[in-house]
Design an enzyme around this catalytic site. Structure first.
Site, mmCIF file in Angstrom:
data_model
loop_
_atom_site.group_PDB
_atom_site.id
_atom_site.type_symbol
_atom_site.label_atom_id
_atom_site.label_comp_id
_atom_site.label_asym_id
_atom_site.label_seq_id
_atom_site.Cartn_x
_atom_site.Cartn_y
_atom_site.Cartn_z
ATOM 1 N N CYS A 245 2.420 5.085 0.505
ATOM 2 C CA CYS A 245 1.019 5.444 0.296
ATOM 3 C C CYS A 245 0.438 4.712 -0.903
ATOM 4 O O CYS A 245 0.513 3.495 -0.981
ATOM 5 C CB CYS A 245 0.880 6.958 0.171
ATOM 6 S SG CYS A 245 -0.830 7.552 0.248
ATOM 7 N N GLU B 116 4.207 6.665 6.970
ATOM 8 C CA GLU B 116 4.521 7.749 6.036
ATOM 9 C C GLU B 116 4.524 9.109 6.736
ATOM 10 O O GLU B 116 3.621 9.430 7.505
ATOM 11 C CB GLU B 116 3.480 7.761 4.910
ATOM 12 C CG GLU B 116 3.666 8.877 3.898
ATOM 13 C CD GLU B 116 2.491 8.991 2.947
ATOM 14 O OE1 GLU B 116 2.644 9.645 1.903
ATOM 15 O OE2 GLU B 116 1.413 8.425 3.242
ATOM 16 N N LYS C 260 9.687 8.404 -2.749
ATOM 17 C CA LYS C 260 8.474 8.046 -3.484
ATOM 18 C C LYS C 260 8.552 8.580 -4.910
ATOM 19 O O LYS C 260 8.836 9.763 -5.129
ATOM 20 C CB LYS C 260 7.245 8.626 -2.764
ATOM 21 C CG LYS C 260 5.913 8.248 -3.404
ATOM 22 C CD LYS C 260 4.750 8.838 -2.615
ATOM 23 C CE LYS C 260 3.417 8.433 -3.226
ATOM 24 N NZ LYS C 260 2.269 9.027 -2.491
#
Length: 424
Positions: free
Chosen positions: A365, A252, A309
C-alpha cells in the site's frame, strides 16, 4: 469585503488552483500559476504571511487530499459523518506546514521573500514526509509525473522537483520578464532532457511473464463472510488461466481468510497455480497479533518467504501509542499487541523469486509513497513490487495519485515496478 477577508480568499483560492496539477487532472500550468499567486501574496510587505501561507496550504490540501473522505463512505451510515472533519483536519494540517514556511521566509533576513518562501516551503514539505511517521502525499513536485520533467527525479527526487517548481513559481510571482524567461528556459531544458531520456531504448528484461490478478472486491463487501468464497473463486480462476506465467501476484489483503486457520488454503492456491509460485497479500495471525503481509505460496503448497508491512497507516492500521497505553494503563482497545490494529513488521527486506525473476523489494500500500522506505532495502533489488488495495481511495483522485507516487519510486531507483491493486 474587507482587505483581510479578500487576502484570505485569494490565498485559499490560489492554493486550490495549485492543487489542480495533480492526478487525475494533471493541469500543471495551473499549479505553477497558483503557487506564483500565493507566493506573491505572502511576499508582500507587512502581509500576514503565516496566515496567508496556512490558508493557501489548506486550499491546496482540500483539493489534493479530497479523496480522504472516501474511506468514511465505505460504511456511510456509521462513519459518513466523520468525512468532512477528516478533510478539514488534513487540509489544515498541511496548511500548518505551509504557514510555518511562509512565516519563516518572512522572518529570515533574505533579499527576496519570494525565493525565500520557495526554499522554506521545500524544506517543510521534506519534513512533512518524515516527521510523525511522515506523510509526503501530494508534494508539489509530484505534478511533474505526467510530463518528461519527472525524469529529473532520478537525480533530485521529489524534493528536488518540488524545489524547481517553487523557484519557477517564485520567478513568475515577481512579474518581471527576466526571471520569468530564466524559469521558462530552465523548464524547457528539463523537458528536453526528460523527453530524450524517455526516447532511449529500454534495457532487456528477464523475459519472464508475471500475472497480476485483480479480484475487484468491493470494499464494503470485502470482509462479508457470505462473499468470501466468491472472491476467493475469482482469484483462483484468474490464477489458473492459461498461458502459464513465471509468477502470479495477488493484491494487498486479497485473501479473505486467515491462512493460519485454514490449512487447506495454501495447497488449493498452489493447485490453481499449477507449478507457479503465488505472491499474495493476506492478513497474518500469530497469537493475539495481526500483520498486513505478503506471503509466497510455493508450487508444492508450502508457505515460503514472507514480508510484514512495517510502515503502517496511523489511525487506519494502528493507533499511535496504543501499545504504550496498554502497558501503562491496561487499555486494550487501541493496542496492536491485543489485536486492535496491525503490528509493524521488522523493516524492509528482499524476496528472492529465483533466477527467472530475481530479487524484489515488496511494498504494501502506501509504503510506496516514501522514498526512505525504498532506500531502506538491505541490498539493491532487481525490481519493485507494490501490492495495494486502492478500493479505500474511491474512484476519482486517490488511486491515480497513489499510482503516480509509486511511479516516482521507479524513476528514482531506475528499477522496474510491478504494481498490483485490488481495483486495477
Amino acid at each position: 469585503m474587507t482587505t483581510g477577508t479578500r487576502l484570505a480568499a485569494l490565498s485559499f483560492g490560489a492554493g486550490a488552483v495549485a492543487g489542480l496539477g495533480h492526478a487525475p487532472l494533471y493541469l500543471w500550468p495551473l499549479t505553477l500559476l497558483g503557487l506564483a499567486a500565493l507566493i506573491r501574496l505572502v511576499a508582500q510587505p507587512k502581509a500576514p504571511a503565516g496566515w496567508l501561507g496556512l490558508l493557501g496550504g489548506a486550499g491546496y490540501g482540500a483539493v489534493v487530499l479530497s479523496w480522504i473522505v472516501e474511506p468514511f463512505l465505505i460504511e456511510p451510515e456509521t462513519y459518513g459523518w466523520m468525512a468532512p472533519f477528516a478533510l478539514i483536519f488534513m487540509a489544515l494540517g498541511l496548511g500548518a506546514f505551509w504557514g510555518a514556511a511562509a512565516r519563516l521566509a518572512c522572518a529570515l533576513p533574505l533579499r527576496s521573500p519570494a525565493y525565500g518562501f520557495a526554499l522554506t516551503l521545500t524544506f517543510v514539505e521534506f519534513l512533512r514526509g518524515h516527521i510523525l511517521t511522515g506523510f509526503p502525499w501530494g508534494m508539489p513536485g509530484h505534478v511533474w509525473i505526467s510530463t518528461p520533467v519527472a525524469q529529473l527525479g532520478a537525480f533530485v527526487g521529489p524534493t528536488g522537483l518540488t524545489l524547481g517548481l517553487l523557484l519557477a513559481a517564485a520567478a513568475l510571482s515577481r512579474l518581471d520578464w527576466r526571471p520569468a524567461l530564466a524559469a521558462a528556459v530552465a523548464l524547457a531544458a528539463a523537458w528536453t532532457h526528460g523527453a530524450w531520456t524517455l526516447s532511449q531504448p529500454l534495457p532487456d528484461g528477464p523475459g519472464a511473464t508475471v500475472r497480476l490478478v485483480q479480484p475487484n472486491a468491493e470494499q464494503a463487501l470485502k470482509w462479508d463472510p457470505d462473499q468470501a468464497r466468491s472472491f476467493l473463486d475469482r482469484l483462483l480462476i484468474a490464477t489458473a488461466a492459461e498461458p502459464r506465467p513465471a509468477l502470479v501476484i495477488w493484491p494487498e489483503t486479497a485473501l479473505p481468510y486467515l491462512l493460519e486457520r485454514h490449512s487447506d488454503l495454501a495447497p488449493m492456491i498452489a493447485a490453481a497455480a499449477q507449478g507457479v509460485p503465488v505472491a499474495l497479500g493476506a492478513q497474518r495471525e500469530d497469537g493475539s497479533r495481526f500483520w498486513n503481509s505478503l506471503t509466497v505460496i510455493e508450487p508444492d503448497g508450502t508457505l515460503g518467504a514472507r514480508y510484514d508491512k512495517h510502515h503502517l497507516v496511523p489511525f487506519g492500521e494502528y493507533i499511535p501509542l496504543g501499545d504504550l497505553a496498554f502497558r501503562l494503563f491496561g487499555l486494550r482497545a487501541f493496542a496492536a499487541q491485543q489485536g486492535a490494529g496491525y503490528s509493524a513488521g521488522d523493516g524492509a527486506k528482499l524476496i528472492d523469486f529465483g533466477p527467472a525473476m530475481g530479487r524484489a523489494l515488496p511494498l504494501i500500500c502506501y509504503e510506496a509513497v516514501f522514498p526512505q522506505d525504498v532506500n531502506a532495502a538491505p541490498k539493491r533489488p532487481d525490481w519493485l513490487l507494490q501490492i495495494t488495495n486502492d478500493a479505500w481511495f474511491g474512484t476519482l483522485s486517490g488511486p491515480f495519485q497513489h499510482a503516480d507516487q509509486a511511479r516516482m519510486r521507479a524513476i528514482e531507483q531506475g528499477l522496474p515496478l510491478v504494481r498490483v491493486a485490488n481495483t486495477g
